[in-house]
Design a protein around this motif. Structure first.
Motif, mmCIF file in Angstrom:
data_model
loop_
_atom_site.group_PDB
_atom_site.id
_atom_site.type_symbol
_atom_site.label_atom_id
_atom_site.label_comp_id
_atom_site.label_asym_id
_atom_site.label_seq_id
_atom_site.Cartn_x
_atom_site.Cartn_y
_atom_site.Cartn_z
ATOM 1 N N THR A 1 65.321 57.332 21.810
ATOM 2 C CA THR A 1 64.328 56.483 21.831
ATOM 3 C C THR A 1 63.364 56.664 20.506
ATOM 4 O OG1 THR A 1 64.023 56.922 24.285
ATOM 5 C CG2 THR A 1 62.177 55.948 23.215
ATOM 6 N N ALA A 2 63.077 57.850 20.230
ATOM 7 C CA ALA A 2 62.417 57.931 18.880
ATOM 8 C C ALA A 2 63.149 57.213 17.736
ATOM 9 C CB ALA A 2 62.148 59.517 18.605
ATOM 10 N N LEU A 3 64.505 57.498 17.455
ATOM 11 C CA LEU A 3 65.180 57.003 16.534
ATOM 12 C C LEU A 3 65.422 55.501 16.498
ATOM 13 C CD1 LEU A 3 67.162 57.563 14.006
ATOM 14 C CD2 LEU A 3 69.086 57.615 15.642
ATOM 15 N N LEU A 4 65.395 55.182 17.724
ATOM 16 C CA LEU A 4 65.520 53.408 17.921
ATOM 17 C C LEU A 4 64.026 52.888 17.458
ATOM 18 C CD1 LEU A 4 66.578 51.028 18.588
ATOM 19 C CD2 LEU A 4 65.965 51.361 21.157
ATOM 20 N N GLU A 5 62.870 53.526 17.801
ATOM 21 C CA GLU A 5 61.611 53.059 17.311
ATOM 22 C C GLU A 5 61.562 53.394 15.849
ATOM 23 O OE1 GLU A 5 56.948 54.357 18.116
ATOM 24 O OE2 GLU A 5 58.511 55.326 19.207
ATOM 25 N N GLN A 6 61.813 54.207 15.282
ATOM 26 C CA GLN A 6 61.883 54.075 13.788
ATOM 27 C C GLN A 6 62.705 53.231 12.960
ATOM 28 O OE1 GLN A 6 59.355 55.892 12.167
ATOM 29 N NE2 GLN A 6 58.819 56.706 14.381
ATOM 30 N N TYR A 7 63.805 52.913 13.654
ATOM 31 C CA TYR A 7 64.724 52.140 13.032
ATOM 32 C C TYR A 7 64.285 50.800 13.139
ATOM 33 C CZ TYR A 7 69.577 50.269 11.835
ATOM 34 O OH TYR A 7 70.520 49.493 11.368
ATOM 35 N N LEU A 8 63.946 50.227 14.227
ATOM 36 C CA LEU A 8 63.308 48.943 14.429
ATOM 37 C C LEU A 8 62.182 48.640 13.337
ATOM 38 C CD1 LEU A 8 63.744 48.501 18.359
ATOM 39 C CD2 LEU A 8 65.193 47.532 16.544
ATOM 40 N N ASN A 9 61.524 49.546 13.563
ATOM 41 C CA ASN A 9 60.182 49.540 12.666
ATOM 42 C C ASN A 9 60.591 49.460 11.092
ATOM 43 O OD1 ASN A 9 57.613 49.598 11.858
ATOM 44 N ND2 ASN A 9 57.472 51.868 11.601
ATOM 45 N N TYR A 10 61.719 50.062 10.652
ATOM 46 C CA TYR A 10 62.025 49.874 9.354
ATOM 47 C C TYR A 10 62.714 48.344 9.084
ATOM 48 C CZ TYR A 10 64.553 50.532 5.032
ATOM 49 O OH TYR A 10 64.989 50.083 3.685
ATOM 50 N N ILE A 11 63.507 47.938 10.258
ATOM 51 C CA ILE A 11 63.919 46.488 10.068
ATOM 52 C C ILE A 11 62.629 45.245 10.000
ATOM 53 C CG2 ILE A 11 65.209 44.657 11.304
ATOM 54 C CD1 ILE A 11 66.786 46.914 10.395
ATOM 55 N N GLU A 12 61.735 45.824 10.727
ATOM 56 C CA GLU A 12 60.701 44.912 10.662
ATOM 57 C C GLU A 12 59.977 45.010 9.439
ATOM 58 O OE1 GLU A 12 58.464 41.765 12.366
ATOM 59 O OE2 GLU A 12 60.074 42.901 13.427
ATOM 60 N N GLN A 13 60.033 46.103 8.846
ATOM 61 C CA GLN A 13 59.367 46.064 7.430
ATOM 62 C C GLN A 13 60.146 45.141 6.141
ATOM 63 O OE1 GLN A 13 58.547 50.031 6.000
ATOM 64 N NE2 GLN A 13 57.388 50.620 8.012
ATOM 65 N N MET A 14 61.599 45.370 6.764
ATOM 66 C CA MET A 14 62.422 44.601 5.726
ATOM 67 C C MET A 14 62.118 43.013 5.853
ATOM 68 S SD MET A 14 66.020 46.707 6.142
ATOM 69 C CE MET A 14 66.918 45.550 5.134
ATOM 70 N N LYS A 15 61.914 42.843 7.139
ATOM 71 C CA LYS A 15 61.565 41.247 7.407
ATOM 72 C C LYS A 15 60.205 40.799 6.554
ATOM 73 C CE LYS A 15 64.239 40.917 11.500
ATOM 74 N NZ LYS A 15 64.326 40.599 12.900
ATOM 75 N N MET A 16 59.299 41.815 6.757
ATOM 76 C CA MET A 16 57.898 41.199 6.289
ATOM 77 C C MET A 16 58.000 41.208 4.690
ATOM 78 S SD MET A 16 55.604 43.652 8.808
ATOM 79 C CE MET A 16 54.031 43.263 7.777
#
Length: 246
Positions: A35-50
């Motif tokens: 859960t924690a790893l997925l949250e951090q991973y998706l957060n990084y993907i979102e930063q890449m898109k931004m």
């Protein structure tokens, strides 16, 4: 309002990113909290898109894989989730080991392209050590010293391929076609070529037929089956001879 800027690190792949997140947030690689790893991973993907960075399919596939592991872990029987977590753990440990080995090799290689040994002088040995047949040596000598021979006329054998060919004149084939049609009135188109001895005679026959068609002495049907003699264009009942086309 001042625009926020993100400075994101570049990772070679999703496993490289996962190791970075585990080290950054001090997660246990031997008991990965999905859960924690997925949250951090998706957060990084979102930063890449931004930041308008291209998100490759490998990163998206890993995100889907983590979501699947989390979904399976929520089921009453989550044995599959444990198996998937162990597989992911093994991949991360293997990748981490490869990075450590690559770092050690890089340390050993450091300075290889900075310090270069100066060129060494090599003694030149001008002794020719190969052996050749006498005929090869003679031919090499004639090519090197006998340049005057190149200005001589070519030997007779050089023209054997040209002289040996029989040259057939178009005029002779015109007389042949007219004599054949004069006696029979018509003939099959293929018959004029079936009796030809070589290519030169076939070409001359074809040119003769074209020339006679141009002068309207003969006509060929639409199917190219028969050739007809035009007596009105000939203007005489006498047999044609070669002197008429000289």
């Amino acid at each position: 309002m001042e625009q926020l800027e993100f400075k994101l690190e570049v990772f070679e792949g999703p496993l490289d990113l996962l190791l970075h997140l585990i080290a950054k947030h001090k997660l246990n690689i031997y008991d990965i909290p999905i859960t924690a790893l997925l949250e951090q991973y998706l957060n990084y993907i979102e930063q890449m898109k931004m930041a308008d960075l291209e998100v490759t399919s490998d990163f998206l596939a890993m995100a889907a894989h983590l979501v699947y592991i989390k979904t399976v872990s929520l089921l009453p029987k989550h044995e599959e989730a444990e198996t998937l977590k162990q597989e992911l753990q093994g991949q991360l440990l293997e990748y981490q080991l490869c990075k450590e080995v690559a770092a050690r090799l890089k340390e050993r290689f450091e300075g290889h392209n900075i310090f270069v040994r100066e060129p060494q002088k090599i003694a030149l040995d001008k002794t020719y050590r190969q052996t050749h047949d006498v005929s090869v040596l003679l031919k090499a000598y004639q090519e090197a010293a006998g340049k005057a021979k190149r200005n001589l006329p070519p030997p007779r054998t050089a023209f054997s391929g040209i002289v040996s060919r029989r040259m057939v004149s178009v005029t002779s084939r015109i007389v042949f076609v007219l004599n054949r049609l004069y006696s029979e009135g018509k003939a099959r188109y293929q018959d004029f070529f079936s009796q030809s001895g070589d290519r030169s005679e076939m070409v001359a026959t074809f040119l003769a037929i074209l020339e006679l068609m141009k002068s309207k002495r003969i006509t060929v049907d639409e199917e190219n089956t028969y050739v007809y003699f035009n007596r009105e264009a000939a203007g005489s009942d006498e047999e044609f001879d070669e002197a008429e086309y000289q």
